[in-house]
Enzyme design. Sequence first.
Site, PDB file in Angstrom:
ATOM      1  N   VAL A  13       0.840  -1.201   0.000  1.00  0.00           N
ATOM      2  CA  VAL A  13       0.000   0.000   0.000  1.00  0.00           C
ATOM      3  C   VAL A  13       0.879   1.256   0.000  1.00  0.00           C
ATOM      4  CG1 VAL A  13      -1.770   1.301   1.242  1.00  0.00           C
ATOM      5  CG2 VAL A  13      -1.876  -1.191   1.182  1.00  0.00           C
ATOM      6  N   TYR A 125      -2.372 -11.153  15.606  1.00  0.00           N
ATOM      7  CA  TYR A 125      -2.292 -10.017  14.663  1.00  0.00           C
ATOM      8  C   TYR A 125      -3.534  -9.150  14.810  1.00  0.00           C
ATOM      9  CZ  TYR A 125      -3.052  -7.602  10.186  1.00  0.00           C
ATOM     10  OH  TYR A 125      -3.337  -6.657   9.221  1.00  0.00           O
TER      11      TYR A 125
HETATM   12  N1  LIG Z   1      -2.279  -7.139   3.458  1.00  0.00           N
HETATM   13  C1  LIG Z   1      -3.565  -7.268   3.762  1.00  0.00           C
HETATM   14  O1  LIG Z   1      -4.264  -8.151   3.240  1.00  0.00           O
HETATM   15  C2  LIG Z   1      -4.207  -6.333   4.747  1.00  0.00           C
HETATM   16  C3  LIG Z   1      -5.575  -6.511   5.082  1.00  0.00           C
HETATM   17  C4  LIG Z   1      -6.180  -5.617   5.964  1.00  0.00           C
HETATM   18  C5  LIG Z   1      -5.449  -4.572   6.499  1.00  0.00           C
HETATM   19  N2  LIG Z   1      -4.143  -4.429   6.174  1.00  0.00           N
HETATM   20  C6  LIG Z   1      -3.417  -3.309   6.757  1.00  0.00           C
HETATM   21  O2  LIG Z   1      -3.042  -2.438   5.710  1.00  0.00           O
HETATM   22  C7  LIG Z   1      -1.800  -1.813   6.019  1.00  0.00           C
HETATM   23  C8  LIG Z   1      -0.829  -1.954   4.870  1.00  0.00           C
HETATM   24  O3  LIG Z   1      -0.612  -3.330   4.627  1.00  0.00           O
HETATM   25  P1  LIG Z   1       0.308  -3.859   3.436  1.00  0.00           P
HETATM   26  O4  LIG Z   1      -0.411  -5.012   2.851  1.00  0.00           O
HETATM   27  O5  LIG Z   1       0.761  -2.735   2.572  1.00  0.00           O
HETATM   28  O6  LIG Z   1       1.523  -4.411   4.278  1.00  0.00           O
HETATM   29  P2  LIG Z   1       3.022  -4.753   3.813  1.00  0.00           P
HETATM   30  O7  LIG Z   1       3.114  -4.844   2.335  1.00  0.00           O
HETATM   31  O8  LIG Z   1       3.417  -5.925   4.652  1.00  0.00           O
HETATM   32  O9  LIG Z   1       3.814  -3.476   4.277  1.00  0.00           O
HETATM   33  C9  LIG Z   1       4.008  -3.199   5.628  1.00  0.00           C
HETATM   34  C10 LIG Z   1       5.120  -2.212   5.741  1.00  0.00           C
HETATM   35  O10 LIG Z   1       5.352  -1.981   7.122  1.00  0.00           O
HETATM   36  C11 LIG Z   1       6.738  -1.869   7.292  1.00  0.00           C
HETATM   37  N3  LIG Z   1       7.151  -2.189   8.641  1.00  0.00           N
HETATM   38  C12 LIG Z   1       7.109  -3.382   9.281  1.00  0.00           C
HETATM   39  N4  LIG Z   1       7.679  -3.275  10.494  1.00  0.00           N
HETATM   40  C13 LIG Z   1       8.094  -1.999  10.608  1.00  0.00           C
HETATM   41  C14 LIG Z   1       8.752  -1.269  11.624  1.00  0.00           C
HETATM   42  N5  LIG Z   1       9.143  -1.838  12.770  1.00  0.00           N
HETATM   43  N6  LIG Z   1       9.023   0.035  11.421  1.00  0.00           N
HETATM   44  C15 LIG Z   1       8.665   0.630  10.272  1.00  0.00           C
HETATM   45  N7  LIG Z   1       8.047   0.011   9.254  1.00  0.00           N
HETATM   46  C16 LIG Z   1       7.766  -1.303   9.443  1.00  0.00           C
HETATM   47  C17 LIG Z   1       7.350  -2.847   6.311  1.00  0.00           C
HETATM   48  O11 LIG Z   1       8.678  -2.439   6.101  1.00  0.00           O
HETATM   49  P3  LIG Z   1       9.746  -3.319   5.278  1.00  0.00           P
HETATM   50  O12 LIG Z   1       9.357  -3.072   3.841  1.00  0.00           O
HETATM   51  O13 LIG Z   1      11.038  -2.726   5.665  1.00  0.00           O
HETATM   52  O14 LIG Z   1       9.539  -4.726   5.731  1.00  0.00           O
HETATM   53  C18 LIG Z   1       6.436  -2.685   5.117  1.00  0.00           C
HETATM   54  O15 LIG Z   1       6.936  -1.710   4.243  1.00  0.00           O
HETATM   55  C19 LIG Z   1      -1.345  -2.414   7.346  1.00  0.00           C
HETATM   56  O16 LIG Z   1      -1.771  -1.589   8.396  1.00  0.00           O
HETATM   57  C20 LIG Z   1      -2.121  -3.720   7.425  1.00  0.00           C
HETATM   58  O17 LIG Z   1      -2.317  -4.126   8.765  1.00  0.00           O
HETATM   59  C21 LIG Z   1      -3.506  -5.283   5.321  1.00  0.00           C
END
Ligand SMILES: NC(=O)c1ccc[n+]([C@@H]2O[C@H](COP(=O)([O-])OP(=O)(O)OC[C@H]3O[C@@H](n4cnc5c(N)ncnc54)[C@H](OP(=O)(O)O)[C@@H]3O)[C@@H](O)[C@H]2O)c1
Length: 319
Positions: A13, A125
């Site tokens: 995202v 989670y």
């Molecule tokens: N994926 C889904 O299906 C889903 C569904 C519902 C809600 N969401 C929510 O939507 C949001 C975005 O999700 P996404 O799918 O884009 O997730 P993602 O692709 O896993 O990206 C998460 C990001 O968070 C970063 N991160 C992890 N630990 C960190 C830390 N300690 N300090 C700073 N950054 C950190 C990661 O950094 P690195 O790149 O360095 O690892 C990554 O860039 C999240 O809040 C998630 O909970 C996701």
Amino acid sequence: MSRILVTGANGQVGRELLQALAPLGEVIAGDRTLLDLTCPAQIRQTIGEMQPDVIVNAAAYTAVDQAESHVELANAINGTAPRILAELAKASGATLIHLSTDYVFDGTKQTPYLENDLPHPIGAYAQSKRLGEVGIQGVFGIAPGYIILRTAWIYGVYGQTNFVKTMLRLGAERQEIKVVADQIGSPTWARDLATAIAGFTEQSLSTTTQPASSLDTFLMPPTGIYHFTNAGAASWYDFAVAIFAQARSLGFPLTVQRVIPISTTEYPTLAQRPAYSVLSGHKTAALLGSDPPPWQQGLQQMLTNLYSNTYESHCSVGR
Ligand SMILES: NC(=O)c1ccc[n+]([C@@H]2O[C@H](COP(=O)([O-])OP(=O)(O)OC[C@H]3O[C@@H](n4cnc5c(N)ncnc54)[C@H](OP(=O)(O)O)[C@@H]3O)[C@@H](O)[C@H]2O)c1
């Protein structure tokens, strides 16, 4: 010019947000090196120096199964850090847009979840994400300035892995693939979500930067919990079938011949997931003035992008 900080800027995202928010101001890509959410002192210092007008928190501990054995880390990133971001945003008058999840619900409902339905997270989670929501609401109370945007089943061109990329990989290796058919949600393209977040950001910026006038009472920034997903619902099985049909017609190399529906009990995972987690998007659609695109349309556009990035030459030399 407004300053917009995106945390998790390298996530699926986050990467989309950098592009979607660019027309609205100076976008700062807050990746883990700039802003490690496990480090409260660094969060405070970095945000204190940047003074953003809007913070979009797209960073999270997103490994749903691994969270079961890394509860403390998941709680620090998904629970404590959003509360600190809320404290900083509130103190400086910035808006916090925080992403949360359909998994805050237990999945026992059979009609789309509303923003004010009672959350009941069923895994580590999900509990850590709910902790983040509670923390933000505890900081702001009834004050405006925050948006908790729950979303679901995200996939995108960027990011290391997601359901679509996993299906494409397996679909190029196997003849048969078994996919869970008794969990229902709304597949959501990261770019459609980023577009919606840009809509929230634009409304927040336009209401918080308006000069004081007699219209002030009508210019409250959007605040509270909202839901956004692509429209419609599907099981993981339905989603997989659509992925293979669309990918095949685009020309992705696939060997898979049969997708077999199975039950959750036949595919045990460390974390339990809600059986039904469709989110009602009416409140967000009313605010943004448009309905979200159907999930099949988002999938088509994502696959078209992915195909182009993966298989088509973008070399301009010799053209
Ligand atoms: N994926 C889904 O299906 C889903 C569904 C519902 C809600 N969401 C929510 O939507 C949001 C975005 O999700 P996404 O799918 O884009 O997730 P993602 O692709 O896993 O990206 C998460 C990001 O968070 C970063 N991160 C992890 N630990 C960190 C830390 N300690 N300090 C700073 N950054 C950190 C990661 O950094 P690195 O790149 O360095 O690892 C990554 O860039 C999240 O809040 C998630 O909970 C996701």
